[in-house]
Design an enzyme around this catalytic site. Structure first.
Site, short mmCIF file in Angstrom:
data_model
loop_
_atom_site.label_atom_id
_atom_site.label_comp_id
_atom_site.label_asym_id
_atom_site.label_seq_id
_atom_site.Cartn_x
_atom_site.Cartn_y
_atom_site.Cartn_z
N ARG A 124 0.78 -1.02 0.11
CA ARG A 124 0.04 -0.01 0.04
C ARG A 124 0.74 1.27 -0.08
O ARG A 124 0.72 2.00 0.84
CB ARG A 124 -1.04 0.06 1.02
CG ARG A 124 -2.30 -0.10 1.02
CD ARG A 124 -2.93 -1.77 0.80
NE ARG A 124 -4.06 -1.99 0.21
CZ ARG A 124 -5.19 -1.92 1.06
NH1 ARG A 124 -4.98 -2.18 2.23
NH2 ARG A 124 -6.42 -2.10 0.37
N GLN A 129 -0.42 2.31 -6.02
CA GLN A 129 -2.04 2.45 -5.90
C GLN A 129 -2.76 2.05 -7.28
O GLN A 129 -3.92 1.52 -6.93
CB GLN A 129 -2.36 4.07 -5.64
CG GLN A 129 -2.27 4.41 -4.11
CD GLN A 129 -2.47 5.87 -3.88
OE1 GLN A 129 -2.81 6.55 -4.82
NE2 GLN A 129 -2.49 6.05 -2.52
N SER A 135 -7.94 -2.61 -2.90
CA SER A 135 -8.75 -1.30 -2.77
C SER A 135 -9.86 -1.20 -3.71
O SER A 135 -10.95 -1.03 -3.47
CB SER A 135 -7.80 -0.21 -2.82
OG SER A 135 -7.18 -0.16 -1.59
N TYR A 228 -2.83 -1.00 8.70
CA TYR A 228 -3.88 -1.79 9.05
C TYR A 228 -4.14 -1.61 10.82
O TYR A 228 -3.32 -1.12 11.61
CB TYR A 228 -3.56 -3.28 8.93
CG TYR A 228 -3.58 -3.74 7.24
CD1 TYR A 228 -4.64 -3.69 6.62
CD2 TYR A 228 -2.36 -3.70 6.50
CE1 TYR A 228 -4.61 -3.96 5.44
CE2 TYR A 228 -2.20 -4.21 5.39
CZ TYR A 228 -3.45 -3.77 4.51
OH TYR A 228 -3.37 -4.23 3.22
P1 NAD Z 1 -9.08 -3.63 5.80
O1 NAD Z 1 -10.02 -4.24 4.91
O2 NAD Z 1 -7.91 -4.66 6.32
O3 NAD Z 1 -10.13 -3.47 7.32
C1 NAD Z 1 -11.33 -2.54 7.15
C2 NAD Z 1 -11.14 -1.67 8.41
O4 NAD Z 1 -11.56 -2.24 9.39
C3 NAD Z 1 -9.97 -1.04 8.55
O5 NAD Z 1 -9.93 0.62 8.36
C4 NAD Z 1 -9.70 -1.26 10.01
O6 NAD Z 1 -8.84 -0.14 10.94
C5 NAD Z 1 -10.81 -1.60 10.59
N1 NAD Z 1 -10.97 -2.50 11.91
C6 NAD Z 1 -10.23 -3.69 12.14
N2 NAD Z 1 -10.39 -4.36 13.33
C7 NAD Z 1 -11.57 -3.32 13.61
C8 NAD Z 1 -12.15 -3.28 15.26
N3 NAD Z 1 -11.87 -4.37 15.93
N4 NAD Z 1 -13.44 -2.52 15.08
C9 NAD Z 1 -13.37 -1.57 14.17
N5 NAD Z 1 -12.71 -1.49 13.22
C10 NAD Z 1 -11.87 -2.40 12.87
O7 NAD Z 1 -8.76 -2.32 5.62
P2 NAD Z 1 -8.42 -1.67 3.97
O8 NAD Z 1 -9.63 -0.91 3.63
O9 NAD Z 1 -7.65 -2.61 3.40
O10 NAD Z 1 -7.44 -0.59 4.49
C11 NAD Z 1 -6.30 -1.03 5.39
C12 NAD Z 1 -5.44 0.45 5.56
O11 NAD Z 1 -4.80 0.49 4.04
C13 NAD Z 1 -5.86 1.77 5.82
O12 NAD Z 1 -5.03 2.47 6.63
C14 NAD Z 1 -6.15 2.19 4.32
O13 NAD Z 1 -6.18 3.71 4.38
C15 NAD Z 1 -4.75 1.94 3.90
N6 NAD Z 1 -4.76 2.07 2.44
C16 NAD Z 1 -3.82 2.59 1.93
C17 NAD Z 1 -3.47 2.64 0.51
C18 NAD Z 1 -2.29 3.49 -0.19
O14 NAD Z 1 -1.74 4.22 0.38
N7 NAD Z 1 -2.15 3.03 -1.47
C19 NAD Z 1 -4.60 2.45 -0.21
C20 NAD Z 1 -5.59 1.37 0.26
C21 NAD Z 1 -5.66 1.34 1.85
#
Ligand code: NAD
Length: 379
Positions: A124, A129, A135, A228
């Site tokens: 990530r 991206q 995503s 994460y």
């Molecule tokens: P994910 O699918 O792993 O999880 C979904 C969400 O659930 C996350 O926001 C996580 O914090 C939340 N979560 C986990 N346990 C929880 C709990 N017990 N209670 C409440 N919420 C909880 O997440 P994702 O959508 O794949 O994103 C993960 C991270 O990656 C984020 O920080 C996102 O901003 C980042 N991201 C970065 C890029 C990039 O920079 N290229 C791209 C996509 C995502």
């Protein structure tokens, strides 16, 4: 001889997506690549064999030719053993591979000296991206979850003023504000609902608020590695449940999206919390694949408990197959562009995107976490 890329029909039951769409075939042809599509592969996503032919792909009906002539095979879902066995030794496999389970597949890929790229492991980072399929697909799942919830709910989402009186807007609570959750918040807002968002990563508060939703602040900060979330302690879980129960009880619709990579989904909504909800409320649990965020979720089934509907759909992106395939194909094309240079394949092991996403290469399991899991399983 030009590079040959093959795209099989997906074998997962009910899958409607396809790894390449005709527009991306055109772009690959411009790079001098020949593309073979298994007959009917794009049918469920809305693409006929003739659409691929017009984009200069060859339609293949014979599976042996499809696999044995391919330098690179592209899939959406993890290739099952039946597909892996047919791959040409030394070729490349690229797609979701589910690096966290069924490690025997990786031993076969290793033995066949296949370079297997995992779309789940693309880092990530900003430069990656455009290749981030987690995503692109999560965003689709978040959007569709709201539409599913609105169909299951017996209530309007927006406020409506009618001759028979005014109807209050639905209250929607989104738990987990990652990519899927933020898209769910945006979609529920567009439909006119009053929306609250909750996440254990405090950093998302601003993002939730910028979409016009209220952030539920429980004062637990559980930022883990790589952006994460980490797993909560038992004490934190109790604190979370005590406060969240009030918000769950007030909601007409709850959409849960919380995940921790490689771990079962955290249990956030207990049976008691469901019993505190109003009759007619709906929970859509996007984490059903990993066991669910709600204690009562049964994957792929609708559970009715005290007049509350709890639904844990599987493969939600697959139900928005045309756009999901389009975005996924672009993610693949962008990753392919890193390894196809001047008509030849060049896997640069110094490139972080390649290093992180490669699971097997040159007869080795090069991904450390998969290698550890295999060693632990055989210890
Ligand atoms: P994910 O699918 O792993 O999880 C979904 C969400 O659930 C996350 O926001 C996580 O914090 C939340 N979560 C986990 N346990 C929880 C709990 N017990 N209670 C409440 N919420 C909880 O997440 P994702 O959508 O794949 O994103 C993960 C991270 O990656 C984020 O920080 C996102 O901003 C980042 N991201 C970065 C890029 C990039 O920079 N290229 C791209 C996509 C995502």
């Amino acid at each position: 001889m030009s590079i040959v890329i093959s795209v099989p029909r997906e074998t997962r039951a009910g899958e409607q997506r396809v790894a390449l769409v005709p527009d991306m075939v055109k772009k690959l042809s411009a790079l001098g690549v020949s593309v073979k599509i298994q007959s009917g592969a794009g049918e469920a996503a809305g693409y006929a064999d003739s659409d691929y032919e017009s984009a200069s792909a060859t339609i293949e009906t014979d599976e042996t030719t499809l696999y044995q002539h391919a330098d690179i095979v592209l899939t959406v879902n993890p290739a099952p053993a039946s597909q892996i066995n047919q791959l040409k030794d030394g070729s490349i496999l690229m797609g979701f591979v589910n690096p966290y389970s069924d490690t025997d597949r990786f031993k076969t890929l290793q033995a066949k000296t296949i370079s297997a790229f995992s779309m789940e492991m693309v880092p990530r980072i900003s430069r990656a991206q455009a290749m981030d399929a987690l995503s692109s697909q999560a965003s689709i799942a978040g959007y569709k979850a709201v539409l599913i919830a609105s169909t299951l709910s017996g209530k309007f989402f927006p406020m409506l003023t009618t001759a028979a009186g005014t109807v209050r807007p639905s209250k929607v609570l989104i738990i987990g504000a990652g990519v899927a959750g933020l898209q769910a918040i945006a979609t529920a807002r567009r439909l006119g609902a009053i929306v609250e968002g909750y996440d254990v990563r405090a950093a998302v508060k601003e993002q939730v608020e910028s979409l016009g939703a209220k952030f539920v602040d429980i004062d637990i900060k559980a930022e883990g590695a790589g952006g994460y979330a980490r797993e909560l302690t038992d004490e934190e879980k109790q604190q979370q449940q005590a406060i969240l129960a009030r918000h769950v009880a007030a909601a007409d619709v709850v959409i849960t999206t919380a995940a921790i990579p490689g771990r079962p989904s955290p249990r956030i909504i207990t049976k008691t919390m469901v019993e505190g909800m109003k009759g007619g409320s709906v929970i859509v649990d996007l984490a059903a694949e990993g066991g669910g965020n709600c204690e009562l979720t049964v994957a792929d089934e609708m559970v009715m408990h005290n007049r509350v509907k709890i639904y844990g759909p599987l493969n939600v992106p697959g139900t928005v197959a045309n756009h999901a395939s389009e975005l996924y194909a672009r993610n693949l094309f962008n990753l392919l562009s890193l390894i196809i240079k001047e008509g030849a394949i060049n896997i640069d092991l110094e490139d972080q995107i390649i290093k992180d996403s490669l699971i097997t290469h040159a007869g080795e399991i090069v991904n450390a976490s998969v290698r550890d899991r295999i060693q632990n399983a055989s210890a």
